[in-house]
Design an enzyme around this catalytic site. Sequence first.
Site, mmCIF file in Angstrom:
data_model
loop_
_atom_site.group_PDB
_atom_site.id
_atom_site.type_symbol
_atom_site.label_atom_id
_atom_site.label_comp_id
_atom_site.label_asym_id
_atom_site.label_seq_id
_atom_site.Cartn_x
_atom_site.Cartn_y
_atom_site.Cartn_z
ATOM 1 N N ASP A 205 0.858 -1.197 0.000
ATOM 2 C CA ASP A 205 0.000 0.000 0.000
ATOM 3 C C ASP A 205 0.890 1.241 0.000
ATOM 4 O O ASP A 205 1.912 1.273 0.691
ATOM 5 C CB ASP A 205 -0.876 -0.028 1.275
ATOM 6 C CG ASP A 205 -2.089 0.881 1.182
ATOM 7 O OD1 ASP A 205 -3.214 0.358 1.318
ATOM 8 O OD2 ASP A 205 -1.923 2.099 0.980
ATOM 9 N N LYS B 134 -4.204 6.721 0.637
ATOM 10 C CA LYS B 134 -5.567 6.772 1.185
ATOM 11 C C LYS B 134 -5.690 5.888 2.432
ATOM 12 O O LYS B 134 -6.561 6.103 3.260
ATOM 13 C CB LYS B 134 -6.587 6.258 0.148
ATOM 14 C CG LYS B 134 -6.603 7.016 -1.150
ATOM 15 C CD LYS B 134 -7.453 8.256 -1.040
ATOM 16 C CE LYS B 134 -7.470 9.013 -2.367
ATOM 17 N NZ LYS B 134 -8.132 10.303 -2.240
ATOM 18 N N TYR C 153 -14.924 6.127 -13.503
ATOM 19 C CA TYR C 153 -14.702 5.132 -12.447
ATOM 20 C C TYR C 153 -15.183 3.752 -12.916
ATOM 21 O O TYR C 153 -14.428 2.782 -12.924
ATOM 22 C CB TYR C 153 -15.429 5.563 -11.161
ATOM 23 C CG TYR C 153 -15.463 4.476 -10.123
ATOM 24 C CD1 TYR C 153 -14.301 4.096 -9.452
ATOM 25 C CD2 TYR C 153 -16.641 3.791 -9.829
ATOM 26 C CE1 TYR C 153 -14.326 3.073 -8.518
ATOM 27 C CE2 TYR C 153 -16.673 2.777 -8.896
ATOM 28 C CZ TYR C 153 -15.517 2.419 -8.248
ATOM 29 O OH TYR C 153 -15.528 1.399 -7.330
ATOM 30 N N ARG D 25 -30.295 1.742 -2.364
ATOM 31 C CA ARG D 25 -29.038 1.036 -2.577
ATOM 32 C C ARG D 25 -29.033 -0.265 -1.783
ATOM 33 O O ARG D 25 -29.796 -0.444 -0.833
ATOM 34 C CB ARG D 25 -27.840 1.896 -2.092
ATOM 35 C CG ARG D 25 -27.609 3.147 -2.905
ATOM 36 C CD ARG D 25 -27.047 2.814 -4.287
ATOM 37 N NE ARG D 25 -26.829 4.000 -5.109
ATOM 38 C CZ ARG D 25 -27.771 4.570 -5.881
ATOM 39 N NH1 ARG D 25 -28.995 4.081 -5.924
ATOM 40 N NH2 ARG D 25 -27.479 5.628 -6.618
ATOM 41 N N ASP E 167 -26.554 9.510 -10.304
ATOM 42 C CA ASP E 167 -27.083 8.513 -9.361
ATOM 43 C C ASP E 167 -28.268 7.754 -9.954
ATOM 44 O O ASP E 167 -29.330 8.350 -10.188
ATOM 45 C CB ASP E 167 -27.571 9.215 -8.083
ATOM 46 C CG ASP E 167 -26.502 9.324 -7.021
ATOM 47 O OD1 ASP E 167 -25.512 8.570 -7.093
ATOM 48 O OD2 ASP E 167 -26.659 10.159 -6.111
HETATM 49 N N1 UFG Z 1 -26.224 10.245 -0.595
HETATM 50 C C1 UFG Z 1 -26.927 11.287 -0.032
HETATM 51 N N2 UFG Z 1 -26.242 12.178 0.729
HETATM 52 C C2 UFG Z 1 -24.904 12.090 0.958
HETATM 53 C C3 UFG Z 1 -24.200 11.007 0.383
HETATM 54 C C4 UFG Z 1 -24.894 10.103 -0.392
HETATM 55 O O1 UFG Z 1 -28.136 11.417 -0.221
HETATM 56 O O2 UFG Z 1 -24.361 12.969 1.645
HETATM 57 C C5 UFG Z 1 -26.953 9.246 -1.388
HETATM 58 C C6 UFG Z 1 -26.428 9.102 -2.795
HETATM 59 O O3 UFG Z 1 -27.007 10.044 -3.640
HETATM 60 C C7 UFG Z 1 -26.825 7.658 -3.095
HETATM 61 C C8 UFG Z 1 -26.738 6.961 -1.742
HETATM 62 O O4 UFG Z 1 -26.776 8.005 -0.776
HETATM 63 O O5 UFG Z 1 -28.140 7.619 -3.532
HETATM 64 C C9 UFG Z 1 -25.451 6.181 -1.544
HETATM 65 O O6 UFG Z 1 -24.362 7.018 -1.864
HETATM 66 P P1 UFG Z 1 -22.845 6.616 -1.634
HETATM 67 O O7 UFG Z 1 -22.020 7.756 -2.134
HETATM 68 O O8 UFG Z 1 -22.644 6.150 -0.246
HETATM 69 O O9 UFG Z 1 -22.659 5.345 -2.546
HETATM 70 P P2 UFG Z 1 -22.941 5.146 -4.114
HETATM 71 O O10 UFG Z 1 -24.131 4.263 -4.236
HETATM 72 O O11 UFG Z 1 -22.980 6.415 -4.849
HETATM 73 O O12 UFG Z 1 -21.591 4.467 -4.570
HETATM 74 C C10 UFG Z 1 -21.153 3.220 -4.109
HETATM 75 C C11 UFG Z 1 -19.642 3.217 -3.989
HETATM 76 C C12 UFG Z 1 -19.022 3.440 -5.330
HETATM 77 C C13 UFG Z 1 -19.555 2.455 -6.317
HETATM 78 C C14 UFG Z 1 -21.052 2.440 -6.311
HETATM 79 C C15 UFG Z 1 -21.553 1.343 -7.162
HETATM 80 O O13 UFG Z 1 -19.233 4.215 -3.100
HETATM 81 O O14 UFG Z 1 -17.632 3.305 -5.215
HETATM 82 O O15 UFG Z 1 -21.553 2.255 -5.002
HETATM 83 O O16 UFG Z 1 -22.895 1.428 -7.289
HETATM 84 F F1 UFG Z 1 -19.179 2.749 -7.562
#
Ligand code: UFG
Length: 327
Positions: free
Chosen positions: A31, A35, A140, A220, A283
């Site tokens: 590593d 990060k 990504y 999710r 999203d």
């Molecule tokens: N969200 C909010 N407020 C925030 C942060 C997130 O409402 O402050 C929402 C996002 O819009 C989304 C959900 O919460 O609907 C989950 O968001 P995350 O950022 O936690 O996760 P993601 O689903 O966007 O992404 C995750 C991983 C990525 C990966 C993806 C695959 O973090 O690395 O799943 O679907 F690519």
Amino acid sequence: MAVLIAGGAGYIGSNMTFMLAQSGHEPVVYDNLSKGHRQAVKDVPFVRGDLADYDLIVQTLRKYKIEAVMHFAAFIEVGESMDFPLKYYQNNFCNTHNLLNAMEQVGVNKFVFSSTAAVYGMPEVVPITEDAPKIPINPYGQSKLAVENLCHFQSQTGKLNYAALRYFNACGAGQNGTLGEDHSPESHLIPLIIQAAMGKREDIKIFGTDYPTPDGTCIRDYIHIEDLCKAHLLALDKLNDKTELVYNLGNGKGYSVSQVIDTVKKVSGKDFKVTKTERRPGDPPVLTADAAKAEKELGWKPDYPELERIIESAWKWHNQNPDGYKD
Ligand code: UFG
């Protein structure tokens, strides 16, 4: 088995390292600490190195007589990948190419790769099966899919047995709440809500309340970190006789952003400000996994399917590490 864990000081990598050691393997962490956290790596050999450093990878593979590689050393921010596509292709694709090249040079032929649900882009059908169209909508997801495709062709040459594991939303803390999630800056929903519950941020913002879902917020599939890591162990085992494995890893059950917020309120016993804001670009409304293939072929079954237990583990870690890892 001696296993190199690229990115073993990060959130998923450190949990994986612990689980490998627990199950009798010999993990070696590689590593660059850009990060990850040194503190998250306990009692196993640690090499501070970059995946751009071909010579150091070769040297490390030889020195520790590595038989398999697990790769967690990627950039993971979808939004950032839109702003810096070159950075994402460089690390997520070029550096993985470098790693695979070094593996071929040394004759290491087992590879477990952290892929993502982002390879599916905006799926038309949920839950998503592995054979759904793969049309990533950001650098990504594209960079991860490019690695999957490279692995596919490399496996056809007979020089690589690989597993591509497509994670949905990894979360929670492993090892009884002692190995948690500490990103900087944090962008993931559960740690952000927990920070709001701890009074470390003034509110939690909901990105969009007009989605075509029952409460209007995105859905999710949240999967506990230990369940995720358990699937890697099973996949590693299967690579002894299979050349190509591709699995979705999720619970198959979705929770909306509002439901996650309510669950954090329940687990923590804290109330905090919730602010409704605009949608975050890119999203999809709903992302849930059909993980029947992993269940059938690997015998994988999540032990922590309930969101409340997942959040309890994360809440515990954040309370014991209010400022994150120290180094
Ligand atoms: N969200 C909010 N407020 C925030 C942060 C997130 O409402 O402050 C929402 C996002 O819009 C989304 C959900 O919460 O609907 C989950 O968001 P995350 O950022 O936690 O996760 P993601 O689903 O966007 O992404 C995750 C991983 C990525 C990966 C993806 C695959 O973090 O690395 O799943 O679907 F690519």
